[in-house]
Every structure is written in C-alpha cells, then in structure tokens.
Design a protein around this motif. Structure first.
Motif, PDB file in Angstrom:
ATOM      1  N   CYS A   1      -1.637   2.589  -9.417  1.00  0.00           N
ATOM      2  CA  CYS A   1      -1.191   1.693  -8.343  1.00  0.00           C
ATOM      3  C   CYS A   1       0.101   0.968  -8.723  1.00  0.00           C
ATOM      4  O   CYS A   1       0.895   0.596  -7.854  1.00  0.00           O
ATOM      5  CB  CYS A   1      -2.274   0.659  -8.016  1.00  0.00           C
ATOM      6  SG  CYS A   1      -3.728   1.361  -7.201  1.00  0.00           S
ATOM      7  N   GLY A   2       0.312   0.769 -10.034  1.00  0.00           N
ATOM      8  CA  GLY A   2       1.547   0.141 -10.490  1.00  0.00           C
ATOM      9  C   GLY A   2       2.773   0.999 -10.249  1.00  0.00           C
ATOM     10  O   GLY A   2       3.898   0.508 -10.338  1.00  0.00           O
ATOM     11  N   LEU A   3       2.548   2.270  -9.937  1.00  0.00           N
ATOM     12  CA  LEU A   3       3.665   3.175  -9.641  1.00  0.00           C
ATOM     13  C   LEU A   3       3.957   3.251  -8.151  1.00  0.00           C
ATOM     14  O   LEU A   3       4.772   4.072  -7.718  1.00  0.00           O
ATOM     15  CB  LEU A   3       3.352   4.576 -10.175  1.00  0.00           C
ATOM     16  CG  LEU A   3       3.015   4.672 -11.670  1.00  0.00           C
ATOM     17  CD1 LEU A   3       2.633   6.099 -12.039  1.00  0.00           C
ATOM     18  CD2 LEU A   3       4.191   4.205 -12.519  1.00  0.00           C
ATOM     19  N   LEU A   4       3.269   2.407  -7.377  1.00  0.00           N
ATOM     20  CA  LEU A   4       3.402   2.469  -5.920  1.00  0.00           C
ATOM     21  C   LEU A   4       4.057   1.212  -5.376  1.00  0.00           C
ATOM     22  O   LEU A   4       3.923   0.122  -5.958  1.00  0.00           O
ATOM     23  CB  LEU A   4       2.019   2.619  -5.272  1.00  0.00           C
ATOM     24  CG  LEU A   4       1.166   3.802  -5.724  1.00  0.00           C
ATOM     25  CD1 LEU A   4      -0.199   3.713  -5.052  1.00  0.00           C
ATOM     26  CD2 LEU A   4       1.846   5.126  -5.413  1.00  0.00           C
ATOM     27  N   ASP A   5       4.735   1.372  -4.260  1.00  0.00           N
ATOM     28  CA  ASP A   5       5.166   0.235  -3.445  1.00  0.00           C
ATOM     29  C   ASP A   5       4.135   0.111  -2.339  1.00  0.00           C
ATOM     30  O   ASP A   5       4.177   0.827  -1.336  1.00  0.00           O
ATOM     31  CB  ASP A   5       6.560   0.489  -2.865  1.00  0.00           C
ATOM     32  CG  ASP A   5       7.050  -0.690  -2.029  1.00  0.00           C
ATOM     33  OD1 ASP A   5       6.380  -1.742  -2.047  1.00  0.00           O
ATOM     34  OD2 ASP A   5       8.077  -0.551  -1.355  1.00  0.00           O
ATOM     35  N   TRP A   6       3.174  -0.807  -2.519  1.00  0.00           N
ATOM     36  CA  TRP A   6       1.997  -0.836  -1.655  1.00  0.00           C
ATOM     37  C   TRP A   6       1.552  -2.275  -1.470  1.00  0.00           C
ATOM     38  O   TRP A   6       1.522  -3.054  -2.433  1.00  0.00           O
ATOM     39  CB  TRP A   6       0.884  -0.008  -2.297  1.00  0.00           C
ATOM     40  CG  TRP A   6      -0.329   0.190  -1.440  1.00  0.00           C
ATOM     41  CD1 TRP A   6      -0.360   0.277  -0.087  1.00  0.00           C
ATOM     42  CD2 TRP A   6      -1.675   0.323  -1.886  1.00  0.00           C
ATOM     43  NE1 TRP A   6      -1.642   0.471   0.338  1.00  0.00           N
ATOM     44  CE2 TRP A   6      -2.472   0.507  -0.740  1.00  0.00           C
ATOM     45  CE3 TRP A   6      -2.282   0.331  -3.142  1.00  0.00           C
ATOM     46  CZ2 TRP A   6      -3.854   0.667  -0.822  1.00  0.00           C
ATOM     47  CZ3 TRP A   6      -3.655   0.506  -3.223  1.00  0.00           C
ATOM     48  CH2 TRP A   6      -4.428   0.680  -2.078  1.00  0.00           C
ATOM     49  N   ASN A   7       1.206  -2.608  -0.233  1.00  0.00           N
ATOM     50  CA  ASN A   7       0.716  -3.967   0.018  1.00  0.00           C
ATOM     51  C   ASN A   7      -0.805  -4.040  -0.020  1.00  0.00           C
ATOM     52  O   ASN A   7      -1.387  -5.084   0.272  1.00  0.00           O
ATOM     53  CB  ASN A   7       1.234  -4.503   1.355  1.00  0.00           C
ATOM     54  CG  ASN A   7       0.755  -3.654   2.526  1.00  0.00           C
ATOM     55  OD1 ASN A   7      -0.117  -2.785   2.377  1.00  0.00           O
ATOM     56  ND2 ASN A   7       1.335  -3.880   3.692  1.00  0.00           N
ATOM     57  N   GLY A   8      -1.448  -2.921  -0.363  1.00  0.00           N
ATOM     58  CA  GLY A   8      -2.910  -2.904  -0.472  1.00  0.00           C
ATOM     59  C   GLY A   8      -3.611  -2.538   0.804  1.00  0.00           C
ATOM     60  O   GLY A   8      -4.843  -2.400   0.799  1.00  0.00           O
ATOM     61  N   ILE A   9      -2.866  -2.388   1.904  1.00  0.00           N
ATOM     62  CA  ILE A   9      -3.511  -2.095   3.196  1.00  0.00           C
ATOM     63  C   ILE A   9      -2.891  -0.850   3.823  1.00  0.00           C
ATOM     64  O   ILE A   9      -3.572   0.151   4.033  1.00  0.00           O
ATOM     65  CB  ILE A   9      -3.377  -3.298   4.162  1.00  0.00           C
ATOM     66  CG1 ILE A   9      -4.055  -4.524   3.569  1.00  0.00           C
ATOM     67  CG2 ILE A   9      -3.995  -2.956   5.519  1.00  0.00           C
ATOM     68  CD1 ILE A   9      -3.879  -5.779   4.382  1.00  0.00           C
ATOM     69  N   SER A  10      -1.617  -0.908   4.102  1.00  0.00           N
ATOM     70  CA  SER A  10      -0.969   0.205   4.812  1.00  0.00           C
ATOM     71  C   SER A  10      -0.548   1.293   3.835  1.00  0.00           C
ATOM     72  O   SER A  10      -0.897   1.250   2.656  1.00  0.00           O
ATOM     73  CB  SER A  10       0.235  -0.335   5.598  1.00  0.00           C
ATOM     74  OG  SER A  10       1.141  -0.952   4.718  1.00  0.00           O
TER      75      SER A  10
ATOM     76  N   TYR B   1       0.586  -5.417  -3.856  1.00  0.00           N
ATOM     77  CA  TYR B   1      -0.501  -4.913  -4.694  1.00  0.00           C
ATOM     78  C   TYR B   1       0.017  -3.984  -5.788  1.00  0.00           C
ATOM     79  O   TYR B   1      -0.492  -4.011  -6.918  1.00  0.00           O
ATOM     80  CB  TYR B   1      -1.522  -4.182  -3.825  1.00  0.00           C
ATOM     81  CG  TYR B   1      -2.813  -3.898  -4.535  1.00  0.00           C
ATOM     82  CD1 TYR B   1      -3.781  -4.898  -4.678  1.00  0.00           C
ATOM     83  CD2 TYR B   1      -3.067  -2.654  -5.083  1.00  0.00           C
ATOM     84  CE1 TYR B   1      -4.958  -4.656  -5.339  1.00  0.00           C
ATOM     85  CE2 TYR B   1      -4.254  -2.396  -5.747  1.00  0.00           C
ATOM     86  CZ  TYR B   1      -5.191  -3.399  -5.869  1.00  0.00           C
ATOM     87  OH  TYR B   1      -6.358  -3.148  -6.536  1.00  0.00           O
ATOM     88  N   GLY B   2       0.996  -3.162  -5.468  1.00  0.00           N
ATOM     89  CA  GLY B   2       1.560  -2.265  -6.473  1.00  0.00           C
ATOM     90  C   GLY B   2       2.210  -3.033  -7.603  1.00  0.00           C
ATOM     91  O   GLY B   2       2.010  -2.720  -8.792  1.00  0.00           O
ATOM     92  N   TYR B   3       2.951  -4.073  -7.268  1.00  0.00           N
ATOM     93  CA  TYR B   3       3.614  -4.902  -8.277  1.00  0.00           C
ATOM     94  C   TYR B   3       2.577  -5.634  -9.127  1.00  0.00           C
ATOM     95  O   TYR B   3       2.689  -5.710 -10.357  1.00  0.00           O
ATOM     96  CB  TYR B   3       4.529  -5.902  -7.587  1.00  0.00           C
ATOM     97  CG  TYR B   3       5.540  -6.546  -8.492  1.00  0.00           C
ATOM     98  CD1 TYR B   3       6.694  -5.869  -8.863  1.00  0.00           C
ATOM     99  CD2 TYR B   3       5.340  -7.824  -8.977  1.00  0.00           C
ATOM    100  CE1 TYR B   3       7.624  -6.461  -9.696  1.00  0.00           C
ATOM    101  CE2 TYR B   3       6.271  -8.428  -9.811  1.00  0.00           C
ATOM    102  CZ  TYR B   3       7.405  -7.745 -10.164  1.00  0.00           C
ATOM    103  OH  TYR B   3       8.320  -8.330 -11.001  1.00  0.00           O
ATOM    104  N   GLY B   4       1.539  -6.157  -8.458  1.00  0.00           N
ATOM    105  CA  GLY B   4       0.473  -6.836  -9.188  1.00  0.00           C
ATOM    106  C   GLY B   4      -0.258  -5.886 -10.126  1.00  0.00           C
ATOM    107  O   GLY B   4      -0.662  -6.279 -11.223  1.00  0.00           O
ATOM    108  N   SER B   5      -0.438  -4.634  -9.701  1.00  0.00           N
ATOM    109  CA  SER B   5      -1.099  -3.643 -10.559  1.00  0.00           C
ATOM    110  C   SER B   5      -0.251  -3.342 -11.789  1.00  0.00           C
ATOM    111  O   SER B   5      -0.787  -3.112 -12.883  1.00  0.00           O
ATOM    112  CB  SER B   5      -1.349  -2.357  -9.774  1.00  0.00           C
ATOM    113  OG  SER B   5      -2.232  -2.600  -8.702  1.00  0.00           O
ATOM    114  N   ALA B   6       1.060  -3.336 -11.627  1.00  0.00           N
ATOM    115  CA  ALA B   6       1.938  -3.139 -12.787  1.00  0.00           C
ATOM    116  C   ALA B   6       1.790  -4.294 -13.770  1.00  0.00           C
ATOM    117  O   ALA B   6       1.751  -4.088 -14.991  1.00  0.00           O
ATOM    118  CB  ALA B   6       3.394  -3.019 -12.323  1.00  0.00           C
ATOM    119  N   LEU B   7       1.670  -5.521 -13.245  1.00  0.00           N
ATOM    120  CA  LEU B   7       1.433  -6.671 -14.119  1.00  0.00           C
ATOM    121  C   LEU B   7       0.094  -6.547 -14.829  1.00  0.00           C
ATOM    122  O   LEU B   7      -0.034  -6.861 -16.025  1.00  0.00           O
ATOM    123  CB  LEU B   7       1.470  -7.961 -13.292  1.00  0.00           C
ATOM    124  CG  LEU B   7       2.834  -8.401 -12.770  1.00  0.00           C
ATOM    125  CD1 LEU B   7       2.674  -9.490 -11.714  1.00  0.00           C
ATOM    126  CD2 LEU B   7       3.702  -8.911 -13.912  1.00  0.00           C
ATOM    127  N   ALA B   8      -0.928  -6.084 -14.087  1.00  0.00           N
ATOM    128  CA  ALA B   8      -2.257  -5.905 -14.696  1.00  0.00           C
ATOM    129  C   ALA B   8      -2.211  -4.858 -15.806  1.00  0.00           C
ATOM    130  O   ALA B   8      -2.847  -5.028 -16.856  1.00  0.00           O
ATOM    131  CB  ALA B   8      -3.261  -5.502 -13.623  1.00  0.00           C
TER     132      ALA B   8
END
Length: 296
Positions: free
Chosen positions: A36-45, A263-270
C-alpha cells in the motif's frame, strides 16, 4: 538423560497451524502495508501505483517526518534510561525493605490504568492555574510564578511534558520486571560471596549484574519497541499538536492515513516504522548477546 524422540512429521503437524496463524497475523499485514505504501490511495476509491514516490517524499520533502523521527527516538532513549534506575531501586527494595512486594505493586498501579484515564488526569494537572492546574498552582504557591507554563501548548516543552508522563506510567512496569529478576537470584550465591568478603554493592557487581543481564535486555527491548510505537498517550493529551510539535511517527502515520485520507502515504510511514523496530531489536539483541558472552 532421557531424550524424547518425536518424528519430524509429528512436530510439523503440531507447529504448522501456529506458524501459519502467526504468518497470517504478522507478516501478511506487513507485506500488505508495504504494498500500500507504493500506491497513491485514499483508502476508498481507486488506487494508483506510484512506486517509491511516497518513500522519496517522506525522506526528502516532508518537513514533519524527520522531526517526528527525532521525537520518537528521544521517547525511546528516555524510556531506556529509566531502566537502570528501576534496577537500582529493585536491588534496594529487595535488600532493605520488608514486604517489598506491596511497594512494587503500588508502583505498578499506573500501568493497569487506562491510557485515556492517565492522559485526562495529567491534562488536568498540566492545566493553567486559572483552570485549576495542580502543577502551576503548586509552583505559584511556593513563589515560582516564573516557572509556570502552558505545559501542553508550548511547542518547546510539550514533548518533555509527555515524556515525563510516559516515564511515570511505565516506571512500575520495568521495576516489577527487574524486581522479579533480582528475587530469582539464589541467596546461596550471596551467602557464598559474603564468606569471601563480598557483600552489598560489591556482591551486586559480581553476582546481581551478570545474572540480571537477560532480564535487563527484555526490559530494554520492551521499552524501546513500546516507545517507537507510542501513540495512545500522545493522541489523548495533545493529538500531535500544537503544530505537529508532539507528533511521533505513529501519530503522524495515523494523521496521514485516516484524517488526511492519504492511506498510501501513511502505509509508507508504517513500513518505515516496522523496519526501524526490527532493525533496532536486532541491534539490541546483538549488543546484549555480546555482553552476556563477556560476563558469562
């Protein structure tokens, strides 16, 4: 010595379910988070694959990230620095205090309280004197008005106020671990050392400290990893504010993932946090392994 001979297939049958469950509960979420850290994603769309762009932005263009890393590491360092004091107090309690278990239990009480209760309690203590804040009220009553502060809203000191609360809450936890370790050292060793002229802190140097190293290591690992994941207390007391002044990596990750809908950015932080936790756990175990070999 009797050795129980069990076929490897039997061992596999018993171990495999737990291994699969552990893999699904631990490693699969980590891999999903990295992806998910490799995605540009807001967690919904719909998500868009952006490769390492999130990681590049984190390391090179995010003004909040590195200060939050510094605060997270400071959190971990302060938590580890209190453990030698816990060990010293455990030794003194075990040696000089009757019914020390009762005293250790009292130290442990903050650990069993909800973090929300702890946070609300200390928010009240840190309040300005005009709002009934106990700390500022005490300072004013002893003539130290110049020391009064808005403890949780001044960016320069808010994080130190949180460090103190965390150290206060978990002091009893590490004291209990060290006290249990000290109590499990056989008295015969101290009696033999006394006959050889070693007692008190001299006996601690040659008996207590070498034998307590494995317990000390457990406390250090728990303190360090727990501090890297510090979230709940900070979120309850300051929410990462003011102006990100108390953000750690965990609170910043939550903020980006669920409040900013990145969400993608947050996953990269995680993912970064997981790597840091694993790396430092390996380093701490390596260091203490060398210490154990040296003192054994």
């Amino acid at each position: 010595m009797n050795v129980l001979k069990v076929p490897a297939r039997t061992i596999a049958v018993f171990v495999l379910p737990c291994l699969l469950l552990y893999t699904c509960m631990v490693f699969v979420p980590i891999l999903v988070s990295v992806y998910c850290g490799l995605l540009d994603w807001n967690g919904i769309s719909g998500a868009k694959f952006v490769g390492l762009a999130n990681f590049e932005r984190i390391f090179t263009a995010d003004p909040v990230f590195w200060p939050s890393v510094k605060r997270t590491m400071m959190f971990a360092v302060f938590s580890m620095l209190e453990i030698p004091f816990c060990l010293l107090l455990a030794i003194l309690l075990n040696r000089y205090v009757r019914k020390a278990n009762t005293l250790v239990t009292m130290y442990f009480l903050p650990v069993i309280l909800s973090v929300v209760i702890i946070g609300q309690l200390w928010k009240t203590i840190y309040n300005p004197a005009s709002m009934g804040g106990m700390l500022n009220g005490i300072l004013m009553s002893v003539g130290l008005e110049s020391w009064t502060r808005s403890w949780l809203t001044e960016p320069q000191i808010a994080m130190y106020a949180l460090y103190f609360v965390s150290l206060w809450q978990y002091f009893g936890y590490h004291l209990l671990i060290q006290f249990t370790g000290v109590q499990n050292i056989p008295n015969e060793l101290y009696e033999a050392a006394k006959m050889d002229g070693a007692e008190g802190f001299k006996a601690d140097r040659y008996i207590t400290l070498p034998l307590i190293v494995p317990i000390f290591k457990i406390s250090m690992v728990l303190a360090f990893i727990g501090s890297l994941q510090s979230f709940d207390l900070i979120w309850v007391m300051t929410g990462g504010g003011p102006a990100h002044a108390t953000d750690t990596v965990s609170t910043y990750m939550y903020n980006m993932s669920f409040l900013s809908m990145k969400y993608g950015y947050g996953s990269a932080l995680a993912s970064f946090l997981v790597i840091i936790c694993l790396s430092f756990t390996i380093v701490i175990n390596f260091v203490f392994k060398r210490i154990e070999n040296k003192v054994s």
